[in-house]
Motif scaffolding. Structure first.
Motif, PDB file in Angstrom:
ATOM      1  N   ILE A   1       0.842  -1.207   0.000  1.00  0.00           N
ATOM      2  CA  ILE A   1       0.000   0.000   0.000  1.00  0.00           C
ATOM      3  C   ILE A   1       0.869   1.245   0.000  1.00  0.00           C
ATOM      4  N   MET A   2       1.971   1.204   0.740  1.00  0.00           N
ATOM      5  CA  MET A   2       2.872   2.362   0.744  1.00  0.00           C
ATOM      6  C   MET A   2       3.499   2.589  -0.624  1.00  0.00           C
ATOM      7  N   GLY A   3       3.890   1.507  -1.285  1.00  0.00           N
ATOM      8  CA  GLY A   3       4.426   1.639  -2.633  1.00  0.00           C
ATOM      9  C   GLY A   3       3.414   2.252  -3.576  1.00  0.00           C
ATOM     10  N   LEU A   4       2.164   1.792  -3.478  1.00  0.00           N
ATOM     11  CA  LEU A   4       1.102   2.368  -4.310  1.00  0.00           C
ATOM     12  C   LEU A   4       0.854   3.825  -3.947  1.00  0.00           C
ATOM     13  N   SER A   5       0.915   4.126  -2.641  1.00  0.00           N
ATOM     14  CA  SER A   5       0.578   5.482  -2.196  1.00  0.00           C
ATOM     15  C   SER A   5       1.571   6.517  -2.710  1.00  0.00           C
ATOM     16  N   ILE A   6       2.808   6.087  -3.011  1.00  0.00           N
ATOM     17  CA  ILE A   6       3.774   7.016  -3.596  1.00  0.00           C
ATOM     18  C   ILE A   6       3.238   7.556  -4.915  1.00  0.00           C
ATOM     19  N   GLY A   7       2.441   6.746  -5.603  1.00  0.00           N
ATOM     20  CA  GLY A   7       1.811   7.169  -6.856  1.00  0.00           C
ATOM     21  C   GLY A   7       0.569   7.998  -6.652  1.00  0.00           C
TER      22      GLY A   7
ATOM     23  N   HIS B   1       0.375  10.293  -3.278  1.00  0.00           N
ATOM     24  CA  HIS B   1       1.020  11.401  -2.554  1.00  0.00           C
ATOM     25  C   HIS B   1       1.956  10.802  -1.526  1.00  0.00           C
ATOM     26  N   LEU B   2       3.000  11.567  -1.162  1.00  0.00           N
ATOM     27  CA  LEU B   2       4.028  11.058  -0.256  1.00  0.00           C
ATOM     28  C   LEU B   2       3.627  11.110   1.213  1.00  0.00           C
ATOM     29  N   LEU B   3       2.507  11.728   1.547  1.00  0.00           N
ATOM     30  CA  LEU B   3       2.135  11.896   2.949  1.00  0.00           C
ATOM     31  C   LEU B   3       1.999  10.560   3.673  1.00  0.00           C
ATOM     32  N   ASN B   4       1.612   9.527   2.950  1.00  0.00           N
ATOM     33  CA  ASN B   4       1.407   8.224   3.579  1.00  0.00           C
ATOM     34  C   ASN B   4       2.677   7.673   4.214  1.00  0.00           C
ATOM     35  N   LEU B   5       3.851   8.027   3.673  1.00  0.00           N
ATOM     36  CA  LEU B   5       5.122   7.518   4.194  1.00  0.00           C
ATOM     37  C   LEU B   5       5.382   7.990   5.620  1.00  0.00           C
ATOM     38  N   LEU B   6       4.713   9.076   6.021  1.00  0.00           N
ATOM     39  CA  LEU B   6       4.960   9.635   7.348  1.00  0.00           C
ATOM     40  C   LEU B   6       4.390   8.775   8.468  1.00  0.00           C
ATOM     41  N   THR B   7       3.667   7.717   8.125  1.00  0.00           N
ATOM     42  CA  THR B   7       3.176   6.783   9.142  1.00  0.00           C
ATOM     43  C   THR B   7       4.262   5.799   9.570  1.00  0.00           C
ATOM     44  N   ILE B   8       5.382   5.746   8.843  1.00  0.00           N
ATOM     45  CA  ILE B   8       6.401   4.715   9.088  1.00  0.00           C
ATOM     46  C   ILE B   8       6.957   4.751  10.512  1.00  0.00           C
ATOM     47  N   PRO B   9       7.337   5.917  11.085  1.00  0.00           N
ATOM     48  CA  PRO B   9       7.848   5.902  12.468  1.00  0.00           C
ATOM     49  C   PRO B   9       6.852   5.325  13.465  1.00  0.00           C
ATOM     50  N   ALA B  10       5.564   5.651  13.323  1.00  0.00           N
ATOM     51  CA  ALA B  10       4.551   5.102  14.228  1.00  0.00           C
ATOM     52  C   ALA B  10       4.435   3.595  14.043  1.00  0.00           C
ATOM     53  N   ILE B  11       4.469   3.128  12.801  1.00  0.00           N
ATOM     54  CA  ILE B  11       4.398   1.690  12.520  1.00  0.00           C
ATOM     55  C   ILE B  11       5.603   0.969  13.114  1.00  0.00           C
ATOM     56  N   ALA B  12       6.781   1.599  13.008  1.00  0.00           N
ATOM     57  CA  ALA B  12       7.994   0.997  13.570  1.00  0.00           C
ATOM     58  C   ALA B  12       7.862   0.811  15.084  1.00  0.00           C
ATOM     59  N   MET B  13       7.233   1.767  15.763  1.00  0.00           N
ATOM     60  CA  MET B  13       7.070   1.655  17.210  1.00  0.00           C
ATOM     61  C   MET B  13       6.057   0.571  17.574  1.00  0.00           C
ATOM     62  N   VAL B  14       5.022   0.381  16.773  1.00  0.00           N
ATOM     63  CA  VAL B  14       4.092  -0.735  17.007  1.00  0.00           C
ATOM     64  C   VAL B  14       4.852  -2.051  16.933  1.00  0.00           C
ATOM     65  N   TYR B  15       5.690  -2.179  15.924  1.00  0.00           N
ATOM     66  CA  TYR B  15       6.485  -3.404  15.745  1.00  0.00           C
ATOM     67  C   TYR B  15       7.412  -3.602  16.940  1.00  0.00           C
ATOM     68  N   PHE B  16       8.063  -2.530  17.372  1.00  0.00           N
ATOM     69  CA  PHE B  16       8.993  -2.621  18.501  1.00  0.00           C
ATOM     70  C   PHE B  16       8.273  -3.063  19.770  1.00  0.00           C
ATOM     71  N   PHE B  17       7.160  -2.427  20.108  1.00  0.00           N
ATOM     72  CA  PHE B  17       6.450  -2.758  21.333  1.00  0.00           C
ATOM     73  C   PHE B  17       5.905  -4.189  21.320  1.00  0.00           C
TER      74      PHE B  17
ATOM     75  N   GLY C   1       4.441  -1.610  -5.810  1.00  0.00           N
ATOM     76  CA  GLY C   1       3.552  -0.449  -5.834  1.00  0.00           C
ATOM     77  C   GLY C   1       4.168   0.731  -6.556  1.00  0.00           C
ATOM     78  N   TYR C   2       5.454   0.954  -6.291  1.00  0.00           N
ATOM     79  CA  TYR C   2       6.164   2.084  -6.895  1.00  0.00           C
ATOM     80  C   TYR C   2       6.297   1.916  -8.408  1.00  0.00           C
ATOM     81  N   ALA C   3       6.198   0.683  -8.878  1.00  0.00           N
ATOM     82  CA  ALA C   3       6.314   0.417 -10.320  1.00  0.00           C
ATOM     83  C   ALA C   3       5.225   1.118 -11.117  1.00  0.00           C
ATOM     84  N   SER C   4       4.197   1.631 -10.416  1.00  0.00           N
ATOM     85  CA  SER C   4       3.155   2.387 -11.127  1.00  0.00           C
ATOM     86  C   SER C   4       3.753   3.584 -11.856  1.00  0.00           C
ATOM     87  N   PHE C   5       4.929   4.052 -11.412  1.00  0.00           N
ATOM     88  CA  PHE C   5       5.557   5.208 -12.045  1.00  0.00           C
ATOM     89  C   PHE C   5       6.098   4.899 -13.431  1.00  0.00           C
ATOM     90  N   ALA C   6       6.063   3.627 -13.830  1.00  0.00           N
ATOM     91  CA  ALA C   6       6.381   3.310 -15.232  1.00  0.00           C
ATOM     92  C   ALA C   6       5.416   4.024 -16.168  1.00  0.00           C
TER      93      ALA C   6
END
Length: 1001
Positions: free
Chosen positions: A184-190, A192-208, A303-308
């Motif tokens: 979904i993140m790869g697709l979301s780059i196609g 808007h980039l705002l979706n990538l800003l969820t990564i730090p929060a997701i990383a903390m879920v994984y850590f906890f 997902g990012y391959a959509s930029f082809a």
């Protein structure tokens, strides 16, 4: 009914409520700003502005097919796509809140959900999700074709998915949720980039969830790892993948002699092979974490391959082909928005820093005929004074003036680091973030632009609680966009936030990270230099989404506090009902009237009016977004006046756009641009400076153009570097006019021949010629009056390059006509080609349902309403001066029939008053009196407000506004008396005398 079924059904109920709301209130056609370009690009699968939005374009194309060939419905169904995506966002927000609420209320994940807890969990989900449904910023994007609706959907999905993984992390194959998130993140780059800003929060879920040793130190490392992953995806995968492919292509093309794209293709195959090998290696050696990491990277790439889509469609050369990114180097610059420049982040200059050295950076490569060519080097500037966290860095005159004005810095005083930080906190964070936050959860005075003043009513936030005692203008209190929320959603969210921290610190931290990274972190990263073309609240919608989670949790907090006194079930039901009233119901009731765009057609009809104002086969120069994007929509989607060639001057400074203008487009023939590509390609004649050669009299434009585009070094200037460059020897231009040619080409009618000048002479208004001006001069020199040359009336005067004496208004455009200069004209913009203008306005114009629209956005109300009014005034004046009072009266009556009687801003009263004077002059006493009463009401309303401020504190009153009000009252009293409207005149004179007495001190 079991928990899972209720949760699913109520989630879908939220989707239906939200989607129905947005569909009922969506704009039926194109909106202002980027929407016109997005719709046109998606409909014909074209290339929108940087960084391109391939997934958005393809999904938009899918929704456009619902129009079943009715081109007038394309925009409606693409807007519906945003409405449905926004409804999906609300659905996933509901499931996100219920997942968090369930963790709050249950001791163990598998505990049975008791009825009282079930009510609380579902109540929390309903309150939070439906509250966000009706927030100002999210609703705005939900009813138009814009990337932020789909981007929010991606954010909602990935945050829900990490909570889903969290709930099932102990089960086999649970990591599929992490791979799903990556895709979904790869697709979301196609999108808007705002979706990538969820990564730090997701990383903390994984850590906890996965860490066996949770300490503060490890938590910090986990957070930094999340930030590093964000950087890796943003710069490594999204950026350097294309950059490396470009340099592989450079080697294969320039060194090995292979074709364009060969090296990029080889690099992609190499990358795929490396990822596949790594995945196989991780499986064989049972390296679980490596396998998961590589799978996530692979699915991001999927997902990012959509930029082809971008180079494929660019190579097809569609009409809208921004930057023409058909090769790896152009694609890299396109994706990274190179043409917009970079804002300094950690270190950089102050606005008054001086450049002491320039260093050459990387080579800029452009695609040649058989190889990549050197187009020069990037220039890195070294400054005499730099600072950490540069916030006031722009040396643009407008920006510098705003910095000084905002912080009250004297002209001769250099800014300090303290000023720098004060600017960051007071303007970038407070004015350009927290103000937006309060709009959504506290309330708002109106939707006017309020970037420049934190004290003004316009664009500011208000709870409405204390407004009753402030004697605010009635125009504000009774305005459609006055939306006081009494800060109730804010307090509910803060209650939920505090409760969340007290009960589940780890989960609260995760939501807090989402809130920060999708809000204030964007402020820090983007580092806006100064005033923006529009309010930017849509950029921070992810943080408002996060706060809505706490609004939902506020239901549980309130229930927990009252269940000590009443049964748990009653407390749960009571808290849910109360909070539904305090947030979703309140928000819906207050915000609906200012978001119902279902009756507004202004953007579409204004674009139509621009085009129908143009003569056949015209060349129409535009500049800004709202001058251009709705016009692209009108031509590319609805097929309106495709004979007109739209030329955007802000793009004409690029080689790719000039080359596009040299090709046929729709029914428009190529522009008369005679320069071959090698005379204007990137790095060639980017700027030509003025060097006065004391030439007597004006120079024929064709001769001058040949001189400044000559490759003969003997007539160039040699610089200290040893390089040669063209120069502009004079600013006095002329075009000799052949009257027979002008008449034959239909520029004027034969009866206007006597007005023609023998030579059209003007003075160029700048000290240099940029590439857009060079292309314009090429057109002027070689058009030979074969195609009408027009400019939009909303364009800035500097874009006319001094041609104003020959520009005649014919509706929404200025038409270049070689009449003798009218030295008697007070304003060069007031000249009209009156009869042509009359036919356009009376027989062709459409009016966007201005009079009956339930809501008019700021562009419609404060830009185009005054433009239309001014256009009618100029037409009516022209008709009167030319001896056509009966036609002038018809034009006046048409204005009364089609336009509402409003005052969009106070200074507009003068324009309205002038129209009233014309009405009395034409003996339309009824309409004239109506206009006078409208102005009088606005003036008295504003004077009463200023008088209240004046009695409290004289310094708070707007003295300029008070004096202006007196002038208006005096003018009205005078001309109504002359028009024999004695009663009305006496009434206004009495008001004037009263206020003069009240303000006598």
């Amino acid at each position: 009914m079991e928990y899972r079924k209720i949760n699913n059904l109520l989630g879908w109920l939220c989707f239906l409520i939200a989607s129905s709301t947005y569909i009922l209130t969506l704009e039926p056609s194109v909106s202002f700003w980027d929407c016109g370009e997005f719709i046109a690009s998606a409909y014909r699968l074209q290339i929108a502005h940087q960084p391109g939005y391939p997934v958005f374009a393809m999904l938009g194309k899918m929704f456009s097919l619902l129009s079943f060939g009715d081109q007038t419905k394309v925009a409606y169904f693409m807007n519906m796509g945003s409405a449905i995506a926004s409804g999906v966002t609300i659905m996933f927000l509901f499931w996100t809140i219920t997942a968090i609420a369930k963790k709050l209320l249950l001791s163990k994940r598998d505990d049975v959900v008791e009825q009282s807890n079930l009510i609380l969990i579902m109540g929390a989900g309903l309150v939070g999700a439906l509250a966000f449904t009706y927030t100002d910023t999210f609703w705005f994007s939900a009813v138009e074709t814009i990337v932020f609706a789909l981007s929010s959907m991606c954010t909602a999905i990935v945050f829900w998915a990490i909570l889903k993984w969290d709930a099932h992390a102990d089960e086999p194959r649970s990591d599929k949720w992490l791979v799903f998130i990556a895709y979904i993140m790869g697709l979301s780059i196609g999108i808007h980039l705002l979706n990538l800003l969820t990564i730090p929060a997701i990383a903390m879920v994984y850590f906890f969830r996965r860490s066996k040793n949770i300490t503060v130190k490890n938590g910090v490392w986990a957070f930094l790892s999340g930030v590093a992953i964000l950087g890796f995806v943003q710069y490594g995968i999204r950026g350097y993948t294309v950059k490396l492919a470009a340099y592989f292509d450079l080697f294969f093309v320039n060194s090995l002699g292979l074709g364009f794209g060969s090296g990029a293709s080889f690099f992609i195959l190499l990358l795929v092979a490396a990822i596949v090998w790594g995945i196989v290696y991780s499986i064989r050696n049972k390296k679980t974490k490596l396998n998961l990491a590589l799978l996530c990277i692979a699915f991001i790439y999927f997902g990012y391959a959509s930029f082809a889509y971008i180079p494929i469609r660019a190579a097809a050369d569609p009409h809208l082909n921004n930057s023409h990114p058909d090769n790896a180097f152009t694609l890299y610059g396109y994706l990274n928005r190179v043409q917009y420049g970079d804002n300094p982040l950690l270190t950089g200059p102050y606005y008054d820093s001086k450049v002491i050295e320039q260093k050459q950076g990387d080579i800029i490569y452009r695609k040649g005929k058989t190889q990549y060519e050197n187009a020069g080097r990037k220039i890195e500037q070294i400054y005499d004074r730099t600072t950490f966290l540069p916030r006031m860095y722009s040396n643009s005159g407008q920006d510098v003036q705003f910095y000084k004005s905002w912080l009250q810095i004297p002209d001769n005083q250099p800014p300090t680091f303290a000023d720098n930080m004060k600017w960051m906190f007071s303007w970038q964070m407070s004015q350009m973030y927290w103000r937006y936050f309060f709009w959504n959860f506290v309330g708002r005075y109106n939707d006017a632009d309020g970037q420049a003043d934190n004290q003004s009513i316009d664009g500011n936030w208000t709870s409405g609680i204390f407004d009753g005692g402030r004697h605010l203008p009635a125009s504000v209190i009774h305005g459609v966009t006055y939306t006081p929320l009494y800060a109730l959603p804010l307090f509910l969210g803060l209650i939920g936030f505090v409760y969340h921290i007290q009960r589940k610190k780890k989960d609260a931290l995760i939501v807090l990270l989402l809130f920060f990274f999708t809000g204030l972190a964007i402020v820090l990263y983007v580092n806006q230099p100064s005033l923006q073309p529009r309010e930017r609240d849509y950029s921070y919608v992810g943080s408002f989404y996060a706060f809505a989670i706490w609004i939902g949790l506020g239901v549980i907090a309130i229930a927990e506090s009252i269940r000590k006194f009443i049964p748990a079930k009653t407390a749960a039901m009571g808290s849910t009902v109360i909070c539904l009233l305090l947030a979703p119901v309140l928000l819906a009731g207050k915000e609906w009237k200012s978001h119902d765009r279902s009756t507004k057609w202004v953007a579409r009809d204004m674009a139509y009016n621009y085009l129908v104002s143009c003569p056949q086969n015209a060349i129409l120069f535009t500049y800004g977004d709202n001058d251009t994007y709705p016009l692209w929509y009108a031509q590319e989607v609805e097929g309106i006046r495709t004979d007109v060639r739209i030329v955007n001057l802000s793009l004409l400074g690029t080689d790719w756009y000039i080359r596009q203008m040299q090709k046929k487009m729709n029914q428009s023939a190529p522009l008369p641009i005679t320069m071959p590509y090698d005379k204007y390609e990137e790095g060639v004649r980017d700027v030509i400076y003025y060097s006065d050669q004391k030439i007597a009299g004006p120079v024929e434009l064709k001769e001058l153009f040949d001189f400044i585009t000559s490759d003969n070094k003997q007539i160039m200037l040699e610089y200290q570097s040893g390089e040669y460059g063209n120069y502009l020897p004079t600013k006095n231009f002329k075009i000799t006019v052949n009257p027979d040619e002008v008449i034959k080409n239909g520029v004027i009618t034969p009866d206007q021949k006597s007005k023609l000048t023998k030579s059209m002479e003007w003075q160029y208004t700048s000290d240099y010629i940029t590439k857009d001006n060079l292309a314009m001069l090429d057109i002027l020199a070689h058009n030979n009056w074969k195609r009408p040359i027009c400019f939009t009336t909303t364009m800035n005067s500097e874009n006319f390059i001094g041609l104003q004496p020959y520009l005649y208004k014919e509706g929404f455009i200025y038409h270049l006509i070689p009449f003798e200069k009218d030295t008697a004209a007070q304003s060069p913009r007031a000249k009209t080609n009156t009869m042509v203008m009359y036919k356009n306005i009376m027989d062709k114009f459409e009016y966007g349902n201005f009079k009956n629209a339930s809501y008019l956005d700021p562009q419609s109300r404060s830009v185009y309403y005054p433009v239309i009014t001014a256009t009618f005034i100029e037409l009516i004046q022209g008709l009167i001066q030319e001896g056509h009072p009966e036609l002038a009266l018809k034009a006046l009556q048409r204005y009364d029939l089609r336009m509402p009687n409003i005052t969009p801003y106070f200074d507009f009263s003068a324009q309205k008053l002038f129209l009233a004077q014309l009405a009395f002059q034409l003996n339309d006493v009824t309409f004239g009196s109506k206009l006078v009463n409208t102005v009088d009401k606005a003036v008295v309303d504003q004077l009463e407000y200023n008088y209240h401020l004046y009695t409290e504190n004289k310094s708070k009153a707007d003295l300029r506004e008070i004096e202006f009000s007196f002038q208006l009252l005096n003018t009205m009293a005078d001309f109504t008396k002359k028009s024999k409207q004695t009663s009305l005149s006496n009434q206004i004179q009495a008001q004037l005398d009263d206020y003069k007495k009240r303000f006598s001190n």
